[in-house]
Design a protein around this motif. Structure first.
Motif, PDB file in Angstrom:
ATOM      1  N   SER A 294       0.839  -1.204   0.000  1.00  0.00           N
ATOM      2  CA  SER A 294       0.000   0.000   0.000  1.00  0.00           C
ATOM      3  C   SER A 294       0.871   1.250   0.000  1.00  0.00           C
ATOM      4  CB  SER A 294      -0.916  -0.001   1.223  1.00  0.00           C
ATOM      5  OG  SER A 294      -0.160  -0.132   2.417  1.00  0.00           O
ATOM      6  N   LEU A 295       1.983   1.201   0.728  1.00  0.00           N
ATOM      7  CA  LEU A 295       2.903   2.341   0.750  1.00  0.00           C
ATOM      8  C   LEU A 295       3.603   2.499  -0.591  1.00  0.00           C
ATOM      9  CD1 LEU A 295       4.459   4.606   2.155  1.00  0.00           C
ATOM     10  CD2 LEU A 295       6.040   2.879   3.047  1.00  0.00           C
ATOM     11  N   LYS A 296       4.018   1.391  -1.165  1.00  0.00           N
ATOM     12  CA  LYS A 296       4.671   1.447  -2.471  1.00  0.00           C
ATOM     13  C   LYS A 296       3.723   2.036  -3.514  1.00  0.00           C
ATOM     14  CE  LYS A 296       7.888  -2.457  -1.858  1.00  0.00           C
ATOM     15  NZ  LYS A 296       9.138  -1.848  -2.341  1.00  0.00           N
ATOM     16  N   GLY A 297       2.444   1.610  -3.476  1.00  0.00           N
ATOM     17  CA  GLY A 297       1.462   2.147  -4.403  1.00  0.00           C
ATOM     18  C   GLY A 297       1.207   3.618  -4.169  1.00  0.00           C
ATOM     19  N   CYS A 298       1.241   4.018  -2.906  1.00  0.00           N
ATOM     20  CA  CYS A 298       1.061   5.431  -2.558  1.00  0.00           C
ATOM     21  C   CYS A 298       2.193   6.275  -3.139  1.00  0.00           C
ATOM     22  CB  CYS A 298       0.992   5.577  -1.045  1.00  0.00           C
ATOM     23  SG  CYS A 298       0.833   7.276  -0.470  1.00  0.00           S
ATOM     24  N   LEU A 299       3.421   5.791  -2.982  1.00  0.00           N
ATOM     25  CA  LEU A 299       4.579   6.531  -3.504  1.00  0.00           C
ATOM     26  C   LEU A 299       4.574   6.568  -5.030  1.00  0.00           C
ATOM     27  CD1 LEU A 299       7.367   5.221  -1.090  1.00  0.00           C
ATOM     28  CD2 LEU A 299       6.197   7.430  -1.033  1.00  0.00           C
ATOM     29  N   ALA A 300       4.175   5.458  -5.647  1.00  0.00           N
ATOM     30  CA  ALA A 300       4.083   5.441  -7.114  1.00  0.00           C
ATOM     31  C   ALA A 300       3.009   6.420  -7.584  1.00  0.00           C
ATOM     32  CB  ALA A 300       3.774   4.031  -7.604  1.00  0.00           C
ATOM     33  N   GLY A 301       1.902   6.498  -6.841  1.00  0.00           N
ATOM     34  CA  GLY A 301       0.844   7.441  -7.178  1.00  0.00           C
ATOM     35  C   GLY A 301       1.300   8.882  -7.053  1.00  0.00           C
ATOM     36  N   LEU A 302       2.056   9.172  -5.997  1.00  0.00           N
ATOM     37  CA  LEU A 302       2.568  10.531  -5.830  1.00  0.00           C
ATOM     38  C   LEU A 302       3.529  10.896  -6.955  1.00  0.00           C
ATOM     39  CD1 LEU A 302       3.221  10.621  -1.973  1.00  0.00           C
ATOM     40  CD2 LEU A 302       1.521  11.958  -3.238  1.00  0.00           C
ATOM     41  N   ALA A 303       4.385   9.935  -7.340  1.00  0.00           N
ATOM     42  CA  ALA A 303       5.338  10.195  -8.423  1.00  0.00           C
ATOM     43  C   ALA A 303       4.613  10.449  -9.745  1.00  0.00           C
ATOM     44  CB  ALA A 303       6.294   9.014  -8.566  1.00  0.00           C
ATOM     45  N   CYS A 304       3.564   9.666 -10.014  1.00  0.00           N
ATOM     46  CA  CYS A 304       2.794   9.872 -11.248  1.00  0.00           C
ATOM     47  C   CYS A 304       1.911  11.109 -11.156  1.00  0.00           C
ATOM     48  CB  CYS A 304       1.931   8.637 -11.535  1.00  0.00           C
ATOM     49  SG  CYS A 304       2.863   7.150 -11.946  1.00  0.00           S
ATOM     50  N   GLY A 305       1.547  11.486  -9.932  1.00  0.00           N
ATOM     51  CA  GLY A 305       0.696  12.664  -9.756  1.00  0.00           C
ATOM     52  C   GLY A 305       1.448  13.969  -9.861  1.00  0.00           C
ATOM     53  N   PHE A 306       2.766  13.934  -9.656  1.00  0.00           N
ATOM     54  CA  PHE A 306       3.543  15.180  -9.705  1.00  0.00           C
ATOM     55  C   PHE A 306       3.471  15.857 -11.082  1.00  0.00           C
ATOM     56  CE2 PHE A 306       7.572  17.458 -10.428  1.00  0.00           C
ATOM     57  CZ  PHE A 306       7.445  18.448  -9.453  1.00  0.00           C
ATOM     58  N   PRO A 307       3.721  15.127 -12.191  1.00  0.00           N
ATOM     59  CA  PRO A 307       3.562  15.773 -13.511  1.00  0.00           C
ATOM     60  C   PRO A 307       2.137  16.265 -13.739  1.00  0.00           C
ATOM     61  CG  PRO A 307       4.715  13.681 -13.710  1.00  0.00           C
ATOM     62  CD  PRO A 307       4.174  13.758 -12.326  1.00  0.00           C
ATOM     63  N   PHE A 308       1.176  15.528 -13.181  1.00  0.00           N
ATOM     64  CA  PHE A 308      -0.221  15.912 -13.289  1.00  0.00           C
ATOM     65  C   PHE A 308      -0.441  17.264 -12.621  1.00  0.00           C
ATOM     66  CE2 PHE A 308      -4.784  15.397 -12.834  1.00  0.00           C
ATOM     67  CZ  PHE A 308      -5.118  14.614 -13.933  1.00  0.00           C
ATOM     68  N   TRP A 309       0.117  17.404 -11.437  1.00  0.00           N
ATOM     69  CA  TRP A 309       0.001  18.661 -10.683  1.00  0.00           C
ATOM     70  C   TRP A 309       0.664  19.806 -11.455  1.00  0.00           C
ATOM     71  CZ3 TRP A 309      -1.768  19.495  -5.455  1.00  0.00           C
ATOM     72  CH2 TRP A 309      -1.503  20.771  -4.969  1.00  0.00           C
ATOM     73  N   VAL A 310       1.857  19.573 -11.975  1.00  0.00           N
ATOM     74  CA  VAL A 310       2.592  20.610 -12.710  1.00  0.00           C
ATOM     75  C   VAL A 310       1.804  21.064 -13.938  1.00  0.00           C
ATOM     76  CG1 VAL A 310       4.684  21.090 -14.053  1.00  0.00           C
ATOM     77  CG2 VAL A 310       4.844  19.866 -11.865  1.00  0.00           C
ATOM     78  N   TYR A 311       1.201  20.107 -14.639  1.00  0.00           N
ATOM     79  CA  TYR A 311       0.504  20.422 -15.886  1.00  0.00           C
ATOM     80  C   TYR A 311      -0.775  21.228 -15.637  1.00  0.00           C
ATOM     81  CZ  TYR A 311      -1.651  19.734 -20.462  1.00  0.00           C
ATOM     82  OH  TYR A 311      -2.224  19.929 -21.694  1.00  0.00           O
ATOM     83  N   TYR A 312      -1.495  20.918 -14.554  1.00  0.00           N
ATOM     84  CA  TYR A 312      -2.810  21.549 -14.332  1.00  0.00           C
ATOM     85  C   TYR A 312      -2.787  22.666 -13.289  1.00  0.00           C
ATOM     86  CZ  TYR A 312      -5.197  17.977 -17.105  1.00  0.00           C
ATOM     87  OH  TYR A 312      -5.624  17.176 -18.130  1.00  0.00           O
ATOM     88  N   ARG A 313      -1.632  22.990 -12.725  1.00  0.00           N
ATOM     89  CA  ARG A 313      -1.626  23.950 -11.628  1.00  0.00           C
ATOM     90  C   ARG A 313      -2.065  25.354 -12.051  1.00  0.00           C
ATOM     91  NH1 ARG A 313       3.724  23.888 -13.242  1.00  0.00           N
ATOM     92  NH2 ARG A 313       4.834  25.899 -13.205  1.00  0.00           N
TER      93      ARG A 313
END
Length: 380
Positions: A294-313
């Motif tokens: 669950s932690l590994k998936g959380c960290l992978a989600g955060l890593a994939c979410g970072f470009p998402f955040w940058v693109y839509y901020r």
């Protein structure tokens, strides 16, 4: 030969609990032989003191590969099974080794393919179409089932020795002492992987250390991703329209144009979370920090979410962006936990402990994300 295949097909159908696709008529086009539509893996039959036993092919054909691909994509997975019972590989004698496997066809195919060029008996236990490891954990691959299958196939009349080679991954469900007591056959545990069987047999049942080691390589991890992705299809069918409707809620009650603007962004976040949990996490598993999936998936989600955040901020307010990241991380974390049952990293008690801690947090993140997403138009 034709009558043998018909009889075997009907018996297989009875064992699997469904009508034979042969139909009631014994007449068949001989061009369909020796492959049988239900049992295309059967090449011929051999006479034994216990009756005729089907001889299986050791080379997989197109239908085997196509069926395996379909199962990897979760199509007809619960029905991908062979009839339990005794099979022959090559031209076995009464002294040939007897190997036991599950009647899950992927397991069955792996063993018969590994035995190419060898003479052996292959006993398929009725694991209800479940692979060896999972069946042993669930109790369907057990000493009772194997012993019962030995007696039902009259194996004692077919071979003069009294030894069975069982998969190492069945050890959690089978007790060697109980096997001997129940059917008179001793149990030897073979290697983890089917392709090591020839070397194991040639070495007289001695396994090299590498044969006992469970691996979880990149290929072994990613081959599980199509099943996990397919399992998300049904939830997506109702999640996508729900997200679309939630995206349109605002001061004017509901705005279709707002839904068209915000809905695809929400869909993109959800799909990114699915890919993060079902593909990125298993691919990068050894390199993602932490032990809990669950932690590994959380960290992978955060890593994939970072470009998402940058693109839509620049286009979305903070509340909406936070909602999207919460969804993305929660979905990724949840899907990553599905891999716990396929790895040597965790134990059943460890999985249960992790789920009790992780699932409430994942649900809370999803609910908070929904609240922030709906509230954002009112506060913007």
């Amino acid at each position: 030969m034709q009558d043998d295949l018909m009889a075997f097909g009907e018996r297989a159908a009875r064992d699997l609990g469904k009508p034979s696709c042969c139909g009631p008529s014994p007449t068949r086009d001989t061009r369909e032989m020796p492959g049988y539509r239900l049992c295309g893996y059967v090449a011929s039959f051999t006479e034994t003191p216990a009756g005729k036993v089907p001889v299986v092919k050791t080379r997989l054909d197109g239908s085997d590969h196509l069926g395996g691909l379909a199962v990897r994509c979760n199509l007809r997975r619960s029905r991908y099974a062979v009839a339990p019972g005794l099979y022959a590989v090559g031209s076995p004698s009464d002294t040939s080794p007897v190997l036991v496997t599950a009647n899950y066809k992927l397991s069955f195919d792996a063993v018969r393919r590994a035995l190419d060029g060898m003479d052996a008996w292959l006993l398929a236990a009725d694991t209800q179409g479940v692979n060896v490891w999972c069946a042993a954990g669930k109790g369907t691959f057990s000493a009772g089932e194997v012993a019962g299958r030995v007696k039902a196939s009259r194996l004692a009349e077919v071979v003069t020795h009294r030894r069975l080679i069982l998969p190492q991954l069945s050890a959690s469900g089978v007790t060697a002492r109980e096997m001997k007591t129940r059917c008179g056959f001793a149990a030897d545990f073979g290697p983890v992987r089917a392709w090591d069987l020839p070397r194991f047999i040639e070495a007289g049942g001695c396994a090299e250390p590498a044969m006992r080691r469970v691996t979880f390589s990149l290929k072994e991890r990613l081959v599980l991703s199509p099943v996990e992705l397919s399992l998300t299809f049904k939830p997506l069918v109702w999640m996508l329209p729900v997200l679309f409707l939630l995206s349109g809620i605002g001061p004017g009650v509901f705005s279709f144009s707002q839904a068209l603007e915000r809905g695809p962004v929400a869909w993109a976040a959800l799909c990114t979370g699915i890919l993060a949990g079902a593909v990125v996490t298993p691919a990068l598993l050894p390199w993602i920090p932490g032990r809990a999936f669950s932690l590994k998936g959380c960290l992978a989600g955060l890593a994939c979410g970072f470009p998402f955040w940058v693109y839509y901020r620049q286009d979305l307010e903070f509340g909406s962006l936070l909602a999207l990241i919460l969804w993305l991380v929660a979905v990724s974390s949840y899907l990553a936990m599905n891999f716990t049952g396929a790895t040597p990293f965790t134990s059943p008690t460890g999985v249960e402990y992790e789920m009790k801690r992780a699932i409430p947090a994942q649900v809370a993140a999803m609910v908070l994300g929904f609240i922030l997403w709906v509230a954002a138009p009112f506060t913007g």
